[in-house]
Design an enzyme around this catalytic site. Sequence first.
Site, PDB file in Angstrom:
ATOM      1  N   PHE A   2       2.186   9.204   3.921  1.00  0.00           N
ATOM      2  CA  PHE A   2       3.534   9.442   4.422  1.00  0.00           C
ATOM      3  C   PHE A   2       4.583   8.579   3.751  1.00  0.00           C
ATOM      4  CE2 PHE A   2       0.431  10.268   7.727  1.00  0.00           C
ATOM      5  CZ  PHE A   2       0.617  11.624   7.891  1.00  0.00           C
TER       6      PHE A   2
ATOM      7  N   GLY B 248       0.827  -1.193   0.000  1.00  0.00           N
ATOM      8  CA  GLY B 248       0.000   0.000   0.000  1.00  0.00           C
ATOM      9  C   GLY B 248       0.861   1.242   0.000  1.00  0.00           C
TER      10      GLY B 248
ATOM     11  N   ASP C 137      -7.937  12.156  10.010  1.00  0.00           N
ATOM     12  CA  ASP C 137      -8.005  11.617   8.646  1.00  0.00           C
ATOM     13  C   ASP C 137      -8.858  10.343   8.626  1.00  0.00           C
ATOM     14  OD1 ASP C 137      -7.586  11.576   5.960  1.00  0.00           O
ATOM     15  OD2 ASP C 137      -5.496  10.871   6.051  1.00  0.00           O
TER      16      ASP C 137
ATOM     17  N   GLY D 147       0.540   5.199   1.624  1.00  0.00           N
ATOM     18  CA  GLY D 147      -0.236   6.185   2.355  1.00  0.00           C
ATOM     19  C   GLY D 147       0.343   7.570   2.157  1.00  0.00           C
TER      20      GLY D 147
END
Length: 905
Positions: free
Chosen positions: A617, A613, A731, A615
Amino acid sequence: MKMPAALLVLCLAVSPGLVAHGQVDTLGFISIDCGIAEGAAYADQSTRGLRYVSDAGFADAAAGLNAAINPPYNVKGIADRYLTARYFPNDDGGARRSCYTLRPVTPGGRYLVRATFYYGNYDSLNRLPVFDLHLGVNHWVTVNVTAPSAIYIFEAVVVSPADFFQVCLVNRGLGTPFISGLDLRPLQDDMYPEATVNQSLALLNFRRPTATYSFNRYHFWRPASTYPVFRYPFDPYDRLWQAYGDIDAWTNITSSTPIDVSNISSFHTSSKILWSAATPVNGTLIDFAWSSDSSINNDNTSYLLLLYFVEVQRLPSNAVRRFDILVDNSTWNGSQRYSPKYLSAELVKRMVLGSRQHTVSLVATPDATLPPILNAFEIYSVLPMTELATNDADAKAMMAIRTKYALKKNWMGDPCAPKAFAWDGLNCSYFSSGPAWITALHLSSSGLNGGIDASLGDLKSLQYLDLSNNSLSGPVPDFLAQMPSLTFLDLSSNKLSGPVPAVLLQKHQNGSLVLRIGNNANMCDNGASTCEPKDKNGKRILAIEIVVPIAVATLLFVAALLILYRLKHKQVTWTANNSRLPSPQERSTAFGNRQFTYKELKLMTANFKEEIGRGGFGAVFLGYLENGSPVAIKMCSKTSQGDKEFSAEAQHLTRVHHRNLVSLIGYCKDKKHLALVYEYMQGGNLENRLRGQVSAITPLTWHQRLKIALHSAHGLEYLHKACQPPLIHRDVKTTNILLSADLEAKISDFGLTKVFANDFDTHITTQPAGTLGYLDPEYYNTSRLSEKSDVYSFGVVLLELITGQPPAVPITSTDSIHIALWVRQKLSMGNIESIVDPRMGGEYDVNSVWKVAELALQCKERPSRGTANNDSGWDGAQGDLRAGCPAWNGIWQLRAKQHSQSQCN
Ligand SMILES: *[C@@H]1O[C@H](CO)[C@@H](O)[C@H](O)[C@H]1NC(C)=O
Ligand SMILES: *[C@@H]1O[C@H](CO)[C@@H](O)[C@H](O)[C@H]1NC(C)=O
Ligand SMILES: *[C@@H]1O[C@H](CO)[C@@H](O)[C@H](O)[C@H]1NC(C)=O
Ligand SMILES: *[C@@H]1O[C@H](CO)[C@@H](O)[C@H](O)[C@H]1NC(C)=O
Ligand SMILES: *[C@@H]1O[C@H](CO)[C@@H](O)[C@H](O)[C@H]1NC(C)=O
Ligand SMILES: *[C@@H]1O[C@H](CO)[C@@H](O)[C@H](O)[C@H]1NC(C)=O
Ligand SMILES: *[C@@H]1O[C@H](CO)[C@@H](O)[C@H](O)[C@H]1NC(C)=O
Ligand SMILES: *[C@@H]1O[C@H](CO)[C@@H](O)[C@H](O)[C@H]1NC(C)=O
């Protein structure tokens, strides 16, 4: 078409030899005498020793019962194969189709198939049945038994699509299907080219008063009582040729020398079948007729007529034998002024269309001095094989699976076709021009024993495989991960052991596979290549293979004691306050607070091989702890914080534990490298489940969505209420709600904005951290984040759960509106159905959907005095601080009694 059995005396002399062993003899013949004892076999007298075997090994799923023919029908002289039968009773509401699988055969090979039936009052009921016979998945004939003493013989020329060929008896509710004999004979490739995989040739059933049987393949030896039937060895392919019968108007002429058959390929030179020809006693005409074959349910059939000619007399030079061959009073190409060749056989054939009566006339031409002759003929009806079978790889795999697990069910014949007889527990995809494929296999609670069969891996189109609630044992095989179409795999509640293949877990993590593996006592669901074995009592056996220096060992021992103490302590808390005990996995990973080196991360992730994945960051990698537990490693590209602050914040987050929050196991702060190590969530993220490819196969039910909503609310509430000061997520969105294998939802990435943001102040930040569509519009105006911002975002999540739509709902190819506005518009018309995710297939409770929709919208409700904000599509965007989310408490009304008591340390 009945005959007294006593007449069934075949003319052939008996000679020994030609007996082969096994089920297929040296000629490639399969000769089955149905109803004899399992494993029995004998050399048949009437065919000079063809070996007949029992049907064990051919009948699907050991179906049917054996019976012997009763007096007076078991008369002396009748061929052995008619003295017994296998019958397929249906009293238990079981299979309506009973099949024989003939193998081995060559795919694309040409075969003669013969099925024979002699009722002979085998059941002592004198109840004459009517049932259907299928060639593979296509209707062949209707067997209509009209007399107990009648023998029915059906033959067909087929091209086998696969390396097995099936013949099935289909119960029509008109009596019990039975069968006396079944034969398979390989033919030469150039014989009967009209037969293809798309059409078979069924020997015409049309009863002629002079003939014994109704099948239309005749020779013209006389008298008929002396030569009733020729078959093997006279016919090398063991076709049955019966005497046409003694007709007063015809006589016979015969040859005494061998006939050249090289131009018709399907006879031996020595074959006597063509040596005799019919010819009129008087006059110049031979004719015969036929009409529709009522056993073939097709009024619109076409026929293949085959006429065999050979001049068997040496003619004087002034003699002329010449005739026209007329079908329905007209000649066709090659059939005018035909003269048979002296001692050289020829085949003249023609397709004849339509089911009405047809006539064949051989009429001497005016210049002929001799009458016409005819040596033999056959008539077939053309059977279109329009029903397409399951592709043979799938079919073979299913047959192997049936054998392996001794499954009875209605698993007979072809798995998918015809649709009416498809096997229980299968879903198939059917195509108009191509074979069917198996897409789902439901074998839950089917009493399966032993290992997971490798044949399952041959089901290349299988998307859904449920093997739950059986007694399957042994390892989870690697091939499951190689199945190209598999998106759902349930192995739960079995006795499987060992590790789950890492690739399966990876597929699960990346959202391409729903994997259920719970309740397998000896399985370690951690993907480790080695797995601590357990003894019979389920306790782990310590396998100490490495000699550890004593000092280190002592340290480890002390650490272990400490961990054990902490675990025990925690366990008491959980037991007391939680309805559910944490799983062993949770116990081992949930309470870490560990600092990793970059080198360790590299090892754990096999050099960052598997990115699962990405994200806000940085990238997320799949890795494994030394105990084999899978972890998600979130690499952080940069932070403006000092190292100290990062460590402090990460350490703080490792102490935030709740069953609905993704646990942070540890972190890495190694020079420039920063990373967070999380527990790995097998079910992937909620967004993927709602809108990814996977959802097309196993969409979330309304019940599951409610559960996910409640779990997430728990997690969020915990962050807000249990942490001091409140931990604002900032978030909340569907990609940050992760799912376990059994769809328990956990919130991830909480606290990250704080770790990585510039501003340390929990409540005031200068940079929006959230994601567009989820972000509280109020935040734009005030730059103040509060718990209510999370609640706002959570409202969007609720709407997504109801509708399956993204936060920005596309309304045209270029425009979209905010999901809340979209829902509000639709609901203002009172139409809840129009917003509900169609993937739920209409399976939901309207009242509870309304309730959740109202709650979700209230989460965003504020004193409405502003104008609509066109950018966000959200009304009231310029409103004051909300008074709070009145819905928030309402959410708890939906939940079950469970309540988290965990502490935020
Ligand atoms: C079976 O044959 C008999 C006699 O020809 C006929 O009356 C009957 O309708 C047939 N049954 C079926 C189901 O075709
Ligand atoms: C059988 O039918 C299929 C589909 O209609 C076609 O592709 C194929 O060529 C046909 N085969 C023969 C031997 O006629
Ligand atoms: C007809 O066949 C029989 C043998 O079946 C033979 O004896 C007889 O001679 C034949 N008739 C003619 C005219 O050849
Ligand atoms: C077989 O047929 C071909 C072509 O019709 C013919 O030329 C040949 O003579 C025939 N062979 C025999 C043995 O009759
Ligand atoms: C043959 O034809 C002649 C004259 O037409 C007739 O008298 C005789 O009865 C016929 N024989 C047969 C067997 O039909
Ligand atoms: C019979 O078959 C022909 C040719 O295949 C077709 O055109 C016709 O429509 C069919 N008739 C019926 C009644 O099925
Ligand atoms: C063939 O001709 C005969 C006599 O002319 C007639 O009775 C019969 O109906 C015709 N058959 C066909 C199929 O046209
Ligand atoms: C006979 O064959 C020729 C040439 O092959 C063809 O043009 C004609 O149509 C055929 N006639 C019939 C009645 O089949």
